[in-house]
Design a protein around this motif. Structure first.
Motif, mmCIF file in Angstrom:
data_model
loop_
_atom_site.group_PDB
_atom_site.id
_atom_site.type_symbol
_atom_site.label_atom_id
_atom_site.label_comp_id
_atom_site.label_asym_id
_atom_site.label_seq_id
_atom_site.Cartn_x
_atom_site.Cartn_y
_atom_site.Cartn_z
ATOM 1 N N LEU A 10 0.851 -1.193 0.000
ATOM 2 C CA LEU A 10 0.000 0.000 0.000
ATOM 3 C C LEU A 10 0.882 1.235 0.000
ATOM 4 N N PRO A 11 0.391 2.323 -0.553
ATOM 5 C CA PRO A 11 1.155 3.574 -0.458
ATOM 6 C C PRO A 11 1.302 3.959 1.014
ATOM 7 N N PRO A 12 2.389 4.628 1.368
ATOM 8 C CA PRO A 12 2.527 5.066 2.760
ATOM 9 C C PRO A 12 1.302 5.868 3.193
ATOM 10 N N SER A 13 0.913 5.676 4.423
ATOM 11 C CA SER A 13 -0.291 6.333 4.922
ATOM 12 C C SER A 13 -0.019 7.786 5.274
ATOM 13 N N GLN A 18 -8.142 8.541 8.840
ATOM 14 C CA GLN A 18 -9.102 8.639 7.737
ATOM 15 C C GLN A 18 -9.221 7.293 7.021
ATOM 16 N N GLU A 19 -8.102 6.609 6.827
ATOM 17 C CA GLU A 19 -8.132 5.275 6.226
ATOM 18 C C GLU A 19 -8.960 4.329 7.090
ATOM 19 N N GLY A 20 -8.785 4.421 8.401
ATOM 20 C CA GLY A 20 -9.523 3.566 9.320
ATOM 21 C C GLY A 20 -11.019 3.822 9.269
ATOM 22 N N GLU A 21 -11.390 5.083 9.170
ATOM 23 C CA GLU A 21 -12.813 5.424 9.062
ATOM 24 C C GLU A 21 -13.395 4.869 7.765
ATOM 25 N N TRP A 22 -12.639 5.005 6.680
ATOM 26 C CA TRP A 22 -13.076 4.460 5.396
ATOM 27 C C TRP A 22 -13.245 2.946 5.505
ATOM 28 N N ASN A 61 2.972 -1.383 5.505
ATOM 29 C CA ASN A 61 2.381 -1.101 4.206
ATOM 30 C C ASN A 61 2.118 -2.371 3.398
ATOM 31 N N ASP A 62 2.649 -3.494 3.845
ATOM 32 C CA ASP A 62 2.487 -4.756 3.133
ATOM 33 C C ASP A 62 1.106 -5.337 3.410
ATOM 34 N N LEU A 63 0.331 -5.567 2.357
ATOM 35 C CA LEU A 63 -1.036 -6.056 2.523
ATOM 36 C C LEU A 63 -1.070 -7.409 3.220
ATOM 37 N N GLY A 64 -0.169 -8.300 2.867
ATOM 38 C CA GLY A 64 -0.133 -9.619 3.510
ATOM 39 C C GLY A 64 0.106 -9.515 5.004
ATOM 40 N N SER A 94 -8.848 -7.321 2.999
ATOM 41 C CA SER A 94 -7.947 -7.425 1.858
ATOM 42 C C SER A 94 -8.676 -7.106 0.560
ATOM 43 N N ASP A 95 -9.849 -7.684 0.365
ATOM 44 C CA ASP A 95 -10.623 -7.426 -0.854
ATOM 45 C C ASP A 95 -10.988 -5.952 -0.989
ATOM 46 N N LEU A 96 -11.414 -5.338 0.114
ATOM 47 C CA LEU A 96 -11.784 -3.919 0.074
ATOM 48 C C LEU A 96 -10.581 -3.050 -0.286
ATOM 49 N N LEU A 97 -9.431 -3.361 0.286
ATOM 50 C CA LEU A 97 -8.225 -2.588 -0.009
ATOM 51 C C LEU A 97 -7.791 -2.779 -1.461
#
Length: 109
Positions: A10-13, A18-22, A61-64, A94-97
């Motif tokens: 993932l791109p650096p946060s 805000q990401e958490g709310e989303w 940042n790693d999705l796994g 994972s799917d949502l991201l």
């Protein structure tokens, strides 16, 4: 022979809150539409988002790795009043991201 799908970063946060709310909002929507709306879905979505935000604030940042963290920490959650378990929640995150990044969740492209 097919090549394994590489890791997804993932791109650096810039704004983990805000990401958490989303994530909480979209995960709750997914939980409520996948089976039936349940009161516990709000708590599940909130807990998964908290784990995600903390991991992102720590620089993950790693999705796994994010998925593994959610599975691991959600194991302590009482899913007895839910249709879901920790693996379903982590996979949904994972799917949502992946969808938000425009990546095909089937094939990683």
């Amino acid at each position: 022979m097919t090549e394994p799908i590489g890791s997804i970063t993932l791109p650096p946060s810039k704004n983990p809150q805000q990401e958490g709310e989303w994530l909480q909002e979209n995960l709750l929507r997914w939980l409520d539409t996948e089976f039936i709306p349940e009161a516990v879905n709000q708590i599940i979505a909130q807990r998964a988002a908290q784990i995600f935000v903390r991991q992102r604030m720590e620089g993950e940042n790693d999705l796994g790795s994010l998925v593994i963290a959610i599975v691991t920490e959600m194991q302590a959650f009482d899913f007895s009043k839910s249709f879901y378990g920790e693996f379903a929640i982590a996979n949904a995150v994972s799917d949502l991201l992946l969808e938000s990044l425009g990546i095909d969740k089937c094939c990683g492209e």
